[in-house]
Design a protein around this motif. Structure first.
Motif, PDB file in Angstrom:
ATOM      1  N   HIS A  53       0.857  -1.287   0.155  1.00  0.00           N
ATOM      2  CA  HIS A  53       0.085  -0.021  -0.051  1.00  0.00           C
ATOM      3  C   HIS A  53       0.812   1.182   0.254  1.00  0.00           C
ATOM      4  N   ILE A  54       1.145   1.947  -1.159  1.00  0.00           N
ATOM      5  CA  ILE A  54       1.968   2.898  -1.165  1.00  0.00           C
ATOM      6  C   ILE A  54       1.105   3.848  -2.339  1.00  0.00           C
ATOM      7  N   HIS A  55       1.740   5.100  -2.273  1.00  0.00           N
ATOM      8  CA  HIS A  55       1.466   6.214  -3.311  1.00  0.00           C
ATOM      9  C   HIS A  55       2.487   6.769  -3.856  1.00  0.00           C
ATOM     10  N   ALA A  56       2.750   6.386  -4.975  1.00  0.00           N
ATOM     11  CA  ALA A  56       4.105   6.727  -5.874  1.00  0.00           C
ATOM     12  C   ALA A  56       3.638   8.120  -6.558  1.00  0.00           C
ATOM     13  N   THR A  72      12.111   7.425  -7.493  1.00  0.00           N
ATOM     14  CA  THR A  72      12.450   7.723  -6.118  1.00  0.00           C
ATOM     15  C   THR A  72      11.741   7.183  -5.018  1.00  0.00           C
ATOM     16  N   ALA A  73      10.451   6.700  -5.285  1.00  0.00           N
ATOM     17  CA  ALA A  73       9.762   5.552  -4.638  1.00  0.00           C
ATOM     18  C   ALA A  73      10.543   4.168  -4.402  1.00  0.00           C
ATOM     19  N   SER A  74      11.212   3.673  -5.403  1.00  0.00           N
ATOM     20  CA  SER A  74      11.927   2.724  -5.513  1.00  0.00           C
ATOM     21  C   SER A  74      13.161   2.896  -4.506  1.00  0.00           C
ATOM     22  N   ALA A  75      13.936   4.172  -4.770  1.00  0.00           N
ATOM     23  CA  ALA A  75      14.941   4.455  -3.854  1.00  0.00           C
ATOM     24  C   ALA A  75      14.898   4.434  -2.565  1.00  0.00           C
ATOM     25  N   ALA A  76      13.588   5.077  -2.062  1.00  0.00           N
ATOM     26  CA  ALA A  76      12.810   5.094  -0.568  1.00  0.00           C
ATOM     27  C   ALA A  76      12.827   3.549  -0.419  1.00  0.00           C
ATOM     28  N   ALA A  77      12.184   2.663  -1.132  1.00  0.00           N
ATOM     29  CA  ALA A  77      11.795   1.467  -0.692  1.00  0.00           C
ATOM     30  C   ALA A  77      13.119   0.709  -0.362  1.00  0.00           C
ATOM     31  N   ILE A  78      14.258   0.682  -1.196  1.00  0.00           N
ATOM     32  CA  ILE A  78      15.435   0.146  -0.947  1.00  0.00           C
ATOM     33  C   ILE A  78      16.069   0.696   0.273  1.00  0.00           C
ATOM     34  N   ASN A  79      15.952   1.917   0.339  1.00  0.00           N
ATOM     35  CA  ASN A  79      16.658   2.458   1.819  1.00  0.00           C
ATOM     36  C   ASN A  79      15.892   1.970   2.919  1.00  0.00           C
ATOM     37  N   GLY A  80      14.801   1.481   2.613  1.00  0.00           N
ATOM     38  CA  GLY A  80      13.745   0.742   3.844  1.00  0.00           C
ATOM     39  C   GLY A  80      14.033  -0.550   3.898  1.00  0.00           C
ATOM     40  N   GLY A  81      14.513  -1.192   2.914  1.00  0.00           N
ATOM     41  CA  GLY A  81      14.578  -2.645   3.101  1.00  0.00           C
ATOM     42  C   GLY A  81      13.611  -3.477   2.174  1.00  0.00           C
ATOM     43  N   HIS A  84       9.587  -4.906  -3.202  1.00  0.00           N
ATOM     44  CA  HIS A  84       8.437  -4.740  -4.271  1.00  0.00           C
ATOM     45  C   HIS A  84       7.329  -4.166  -3.457  1.00  0.00           C
ATOM     46  N   VAL A  85       6.486  -3.404  -4.119  1.00  0.00           N
ATOM     47  CA  VAL A  85       5.475  -2.266  -3.607  1.00  0.00           C
ATOM     48  C   VAL A  85       4.174  -2.606  -4.359  1.00  0.00           C
ATOM     49  N   ALA A  86       2.947  -2.090  -3.985  1.00  0.00           N
ATOM     50  CA  ALA A  86       1.891  -1.882  -4.886  1.00  0.00           C
ATOM     51  C   ALA A  86       1.371  -0.862  -4.708  1.00  0.00           C
ATOM     52  N   ASP A  87       1.107   0.087  -5.808  1.00  0.00           N
ATOM     53  CA  ASP A  87       0.883   1.120  -6.086  1.00  0.00           C
ATOM     54  C   ASP A  87      -0.748   1.475  -6.092  1.00  0.00           C
ATOM     55  N   MET A  88      -1.239   2.695  -5.340  1.00  0.00           N
ATOM     56  CA  MET A  88      -2.640   2.934  -5.182  1.00  0.00           C
ATOM     57  C   MET A  88      -3.095   3.820  -6.518  1.00  0.00           C
ATOM     58  N   PRO A  89      -4.326   3.425  -7.037  1.00  0.00           N
ATOM     59  CA  PRO A  89      -4.499   4.074  -8.054  1.00  0.00           C
ATOM     60  C   PRO A  89      -5.395   5.551  -8.157  1.00  0.00           C
ATOM     61  N   ASN A  90      -5.379   6.242  -6.658  1.00  0.00           N
ATOM     62  CA  ASN A  90      -6.055   7.528  -6.936  1.00  0.00           C
ATOM     63  C   ASN A  90      -5.103   8.721  -7.259  1.00  0.00           C
ATOM     64  N   ASN A  91      -4.721   8.572  -8.470  1.00  0.00           N
ATOM     65  CA  ASN A  91      -3.913   9.395  -9.157  1.00  0.00           C
ATOM     66  C   ASN A  91      -4.745  10.512 -10.059  1.00  0.00           C
ATOM     67  N   PRO A  92      -3.982  11.692 -10.392  1.00  0.00           N
ATOM     68  CA  PRO A  92      -4.868  12.528 -11.139  1.00  0.00           C
ATOM     69  C   PRO A  92      -5.471  11.735 -12.529  1.00  0.00           C
ATOM     70  N   VAL A  93      -4.604  11.066 -12.905  1.00  0.00           N
ATOM     71  CA  VAL A  93      -5.228  10.253 -14.141  1.00  0.00           C
ATOM     72  C   VAL A  93      -5.311   8.767 -13.534  1.00  0.00           C
ATOM     73  N   ASP A 291       1.058   2.762   3.594  1.00  0.00           N
ATOM     74  CA  ASP A 291       0.298   4.014   3.259  1.00  0.00           C
ATOM     75  C   ASP A 291       1.153   5.103   2.739  1.00  0.00           C
ATOM     76  N   HIS A 292       2.461   4.663   2.342  1.00  0.00           N
ATOM     77  CA  HIS A 292       3.448   5.791   2.284  1.00  0.00           C
ATOM     78  C   HIS A 292       2.762   6.824   1.221  1.00  0.00           C
ATOM     79  N   ALA A 293       2.835   8.285   1.840  1.00  0.00           N
ATOM     80  CA  ALA A 293       1.865   9.108   1.310  1.00  0.00           C
ATOM     81  C   ALA A 293       2.895  10.441   1.142  1.00  0.00           C
ATOM     82  N   PRO A 294       3.619  10.555   0.260  1.00  0.00           N
ATOM     83  CA  PRO A 294       4.625  11.521   0.131  1.00  0.00           C
ATOM     84  C   PRO A 294       4.206  13.122  -0.302  1.00  0.00           C
ATOM     85  N   HIS A 295       3.767  13.665   0.697  1.00  0.00           N
ATOM     86  CA  HIS A 295       3.362  15.000   0.438  1.00  0.00           C
ATOM     87  C   HIS A 295       4.462  15.945   0.682  1.00  0.00           C
TER      88      HIS A 295
END
Length: 408
Positions: A53-56, A72-81, A84-93, A291-295
């Motif tokens: 559950h992440i928001h890229a 950058t989400a990939s780099a943050a994920a590797i930094n945290g060990g 693989h991630v699953a990205d949520m669909p609430n994008n502008p598109v 629920d990684h939410a990078p604002h």
């Protein structure tokens, strides 16, 4: 390549070796040969941890990539060990049709991030299932973005077309949210009864339409008996919990930190937080999902909800094990095996979650004797901050392997 050290699974731990060819684990055992990488007794080797559950913030429009993108989400994920991630669909598109979903997949492939991304498709008013198998996300009430339902009846009608699908629910009752919209604080505007009411309804929908259901970022102790009772009747439901709902509660809120501490659902009481820890320990909660939410910090101060957590995932797991008395085997379940089971139907020929022959050679190595103090300068997320800044966790990420390559 041969890796040696203390291997962890849900069934136990033991010193052993892993032999890797290309991107696959081909053998696990003793005396496989001279190790290319040998980890000390202070380290635990897990099947690569997954955050489902992440928001890229990345899509073909790229209007929000100033906060984060797939790389950058990939780099943050590797930094945290995290491998693989699953990205949520609430994008502008939003990816809600075959065409829009495939466009997001092509955009992801163009970015070519180091780790694997599984993409959710969105369910919104009037949407229909895609022609191929994907995991779906339904927002029962307003969150960040426009992909949500205004009434539960509207959601029921839409879900009737998704019978048998894998659907994750953001559980907040839209009618109750509207009733509390003018309350004084964010926590009062999204009170526990919104989540409990939505939980009842989501469980009804999962049972009614034979869904493979998942409740996202669970936070209210009062709802846990509903989940346990539904499971006892055979309802196919699993549940996430976030680091922030396990670590923080309303007693941590101050006038100074309210912006950074705002998320949906909000922080709950101390007793709710303890209930989440107990439920993760007893298996009622199945996944540690951020629920990684990078604002940006400015956006949080202006009332945008969400916190970034990918960079600190592995260090947080050491806190669960060393300070909260979770066993490494429990961590292997909710960080590796269960997330792997969730994504594996959609990622073939990859296969995540276990250190066994045939699985993808992605591994997370935690050093349980190397504390880390979280500092802003060490964050890889593009938004550049963490709610854990200044906090020292008792262990840290030692190394990460992604599909047969050492990337940290």
């Amino acid at each position: 390549m041969i890796i040696q050290g203390t291997l962890v699974s849900s069934s136990g731990t033991g010193n052993n070796q892993i032999r890797i060819e290309n991107d696959r684990i081909v053998e696990v055992g003793s005396n496989l040969g001279k190790a290319d990488f040998s980890f000390s007794e202070h380290c635990l080797i897990f099947a690569g941890m997954g955050d489902i559950h992440i928001h890229a913030r990345d899509d073909i429009g790229e209007s929000q990539t100033y906060k984060e993108d797939f790389c950058t989400a990939s780099a943050a994920a590797i930094n945290g060990g995290v491998v693989h991630v699953a990205d949520m669909p609430n994008n502008p598109v939003p990816p809600i049709t075959d065409e829009s979903y495939r466009e997001k997949v092509l955009h992801l492939e163009k970015r070519n991030p180091t780790i694997h991304f599984t993409l959710y498709a969105g369910i919104g008013p009037g949407t229909k299932p895609l022609s191929f198998a994907v995991p779906y996300k339904a927002y029962m009430g307003p969150s960040v973005g426009d992909l949500y339902f205004k009434t539960l009846e509207q959601l029921d009608e839409t879900l009737s077309h998704y019978r048998g699908a894998n659907v994750s629910f953001h559980c907040e009752d839209p009618i109750l949210l509207e009733e509390h919209a003018v309350a004084a604080t964010h926590e009062e505007r999204r009170p526990p009864q919104c989540e409990v009411s939505a939980t009842r309804f989501a469980l009804q929908m999962i049972e009614k339409y034979d869904l493979k259901g998942k409740l996202c970022h669970y936070s209210v102790g009062e709802g846990l008996p509903l989940i346990r009772e539904a499971r006892s009747r055979g309802v196919n439901v699993t549940c996430e919990v976030t680091p922030h709902h396990l670590y923080f509660d309303q007693s941590d809120l101050t006038d100074q930190n309210r912006g950074k501490m705002q998320m949906n659902p909000p922080l709950r009481t101390i007793s709710d937080r303890h209930a989440m820890l107990d439920a993760l320990r007893d298996g009622t909660l199945d996944y540690l999902a951020t629920d990684h939410a990078p604002h940006t910090l400015d956006e949080n101060e202006q009332g945008v909800s969400g916190q970034p957590h990918l960079d600190t995932y592995g260090a947080f797991v050491t806190w669960l094990i060393l300070d909260q008395n979770f066993s490494p085997q429990q961590a292997a379940s909710f960080c590796s095996e269960n997330p792997g089971n969730f994504v594996n139907p959609y990622v073939a020929p990859k296969k995540f979650g276990k250190i066994e022959a045939g699985y993808t050679a992605s591994l997370t190595v935690l050093n349980m004797k190397e504390p880390i103090t979280i500092q802003r300068k060490d964050m890889k997320t593009k938004c550049g901050w963490s709610p854990f800044e200044g906090i020292t966790f008792p262990g840290s990420v030692e190394s990460v392997f992604v599909e047969g390559q050492k990337v940290r």
